[in-house]
Design a protein around this motif. Structure first.
Motif, PDB file in Angstrom:
ATOM      1  N   LYS A  96     -20.946 -30.714   0.389  1.00  0.00           N
ATOM      2  CA  LYS A  96     -20.301 -30.121   1.565  1.00  0.00           C
ATOM      3  C   LYS A  96     -20.489 -28.620   1.506  1.00  0.00           C
ATOM      4  N   PHE A 106     -18.771 -27.353   8.845  1.00  0.00           N
ATOM      5  CA  PHE A 106     -19.124 -27.927   7.556  1.00  0.00           C
ATOM      6  C   PHE A 106     -20.288 -28.888   7.757  1.00  0.00           C
ATOM      7  N   ASP A 127     -15.379 -25.926  14.110  1.00  0.00           N
ATOM      8  CA  ASP A 127     -14.322 -25.401  14.967  1.00  0.00           C
ATOM      9  C   ASP A 127     -14.904 -25.068  16.332  1.00  0.00           C
ATOM     10  N   CYS A 146      -8.998 -28.641  14.448  1.00  0.00           N
ATOM     11  CA  CYS A 146     -10.040 -27.863  13.792  1.00  0.00           C
ATOM     12  C   CYS A 146     -10.849 -28.779  12.889  1.00  0.00           C
ATOM     13  N   LYS A 147     -11.877 -28.218  12.298  1.00  0.00           N
ATOM     14  CA  LYS A 147     -12.796 -28.989  11.455  1.00  0.00           C
ATOM     15  C   LYS A 147     -12.147 -29.504  10.181  1.00  0.00           C
ATOM     16  N   ASP A 148     -11.035 -28.902   9.778  1.00  0.00           N
ATOM     17  CA  ASP A 148     -10.386 -29.270   8.520  1.00  0.00           C
ATOM     18  C   ASP A 148      -9.492 -30.499   8.651  1.00  0.00           C
ATOM     19  N   GLN A 149      -9.300 -30.962   9.865  1.00  0.00           N
ATOM     20  CA  GLN A 149      -8.340 -32.035  10.091  1.00  0.00           C
ATOM     21  C   GLN A 149      -9.041 -33.364  10.353  1.00  0.00           C
ATOM     22  N   SER A 162     -20.326 -24.790   3.912  1.00  0.00           N
ATOM     23  CA  SER A 162     -19.984 -24.086   5.144  1.00  0.00           C
ATOM     24  C   SER A 162     -21.254 -23.591   5.818  1.00  0.00           C
ATOM     25  N   SER A 169      -3.061 -26.843   9.173  1.00  0.00           N
ATOM     26  CA  SER A 169      -4.182 -25.992   8.766  1.00  0.00           C
ATOM     27  C   SER A 169      -4.035 -24.632   9.427  1.00  0.00           C
ATOM     28  N   GLY A 193     -12.777 -33.943  10.440  1.00  0.00           N
ATOM     29  CA  GLY A 193     -13.338 -33.722   9.115  1.00  0.00           C
ATOM     30  C   GLY A 193     -13.186 -34.935   8.216  1.00  0.00           C
ATOM     31  N   ASN A 201      -6.328 -22.939  10.515  1.00  0.00           N
ATOM     32  CA  ASN A 201      -7.311 -22.885  11.596  1.00  0.00           C
ATOM     33  C   ASN A 201      -6.859 -23.644  12.844  1.00  0.00           C
TER      34      ASN A 201
END
Length: 303
Positions: free
Chosen positions: A5, A20, A66, A43-46, A7, A207, A49, A209
């Motif tokens: 993974k 990501f 994002d 966002c991309k972290d949730q 960025s 998050s 993802g 973000n």
């Protein structure tokens, strides 16, 4: 299967989008790929993802990012929700994937969650490099906002634009109440709102973000957007929809069925999970596993 993974950034209509890239350890020139699209306010972290990582474990190159103007992505004004930009972000993510030697350009799919599912379907109508469309708890964000006094909101937006044109600070509102107490004070008793707070405003899914901020005047763009417009003519790719049967105000159960009925796709299916809520499909192990199992077979067949 293990995956790496990292960025990344890629351009989308002049904005640098942050994401990501998940790459399976055995990736080769014939590797299929998925663009994973997050919900509104997310966002991309949730949740997107989570799905991106699960499919990387199955051997797909996956990208999650994002939205422009949000999270770690660039773009001004901040906290804007612009459906046209969201769709362009998906196109640009496909552009990025085609630059990677390990990706088979004829085996790129899209997977969206909530409003991301609506955006994914909308993008696929005119982005035929997308060969298969998955939509989990998909929502037509424009329909949702049109059900909330749209004319009154548009009149308020007009007044706010006038104020900002004359020097006022941009108005930043919020997507959901910041706490269950705030929800109760507002007199809101809806399962989707309750669970949205539990997901976004607690350690479960919180998050930095995803700060629950929305530029008020950008809502005019959302109100005028219909994610499913022309799906009966242009959405021809294979389509897999997954929804829960517990109905809340976000309307993903109804939107999922509307998209299923409307899509021109010859190969389409809708899986309805009994006793499952909208937000169960974001991160709860058993519902997510059922959705992933269905989507795994779907993408294996069509990518």
């Amino acid at each position: 299967m293990c995956f790496s993974k990292k960025s990344i950034t890629f351009p989308s209509n002049g904005v640098q989008v942050a994401g990501f890239l998940n790459t399976p350890e055995n990736a080769s020139k014939a590797t299929p790929a998925l663009v994973c699209v997050h919900p509104g306010s997310s966002c991309k972290d949730q949740t997107a993802g989570i799905y991106a990582e699960k499919f990387a474990e199955f051997g797909y190159v996956t990208i999650v990012f994002d939205a422009s103007y949000q999270g770690e992505s660039g773009g001004e004004p901040r906290y804007t929700e612009d459906p046209s930009a969201r769709v362009e972000d998906i196109r640009s993510a496909v552009d990025y994937l085609t630059t990677l030697d390990i990706v088979d350009n004829d085996r790129i799919g899209v997977l969206g969650v909530c409003a991301g599912g609506g955006y994914a379907a909308n993008a696929a109508m005119t982005e035929k490099r997308i060969k298969a469309v998955g939509a989990v708890a998909c929502a037509n964000i424009g329909r949702l906002y049109r059900e909330q006094n749209p004319i009154q909101t548009l009149e308020q937006i007009g007044k706010q634009r006038t104020a900002e044109a004359n020097g006022a600070e941009p108005m930043i509102t919020q997507w959901i109440p910041n706490s269950q107490e705030e929800r109760e004070e507002a007199g809101i008793d809806d399962i989707d709102i309750k669970e949205a707070i539990d997901y976004y405003k607690t350690p479960r899914g919180q998050s930095p973000n995803s700060p629950n901020k929305l530029k008020f005047t950008s809502i005019e763009k959302v109100i005028a957007f219909d994610a499913f417009h022309l799906a009966d003519q242009l959405l021809t790719q294979p389509l897999q929809i997954v929804v829960g049967d517990v109905k809340g105000s976000f309307g993903s159960y109804y939107d999922g069925h509307e998209l299923y009925e409307k899509a021109a796709s010859q190969d389409k299916d809708i899986l309805v999970l009994e006793g499952v809520t909208h937000y169960d499909l974001y991160d709860q192990p058993e519902p997510v596993a059922k959705a992933v199992d269905k989507l795994k077979d779907f993408y294996k067949k069509y990518l």
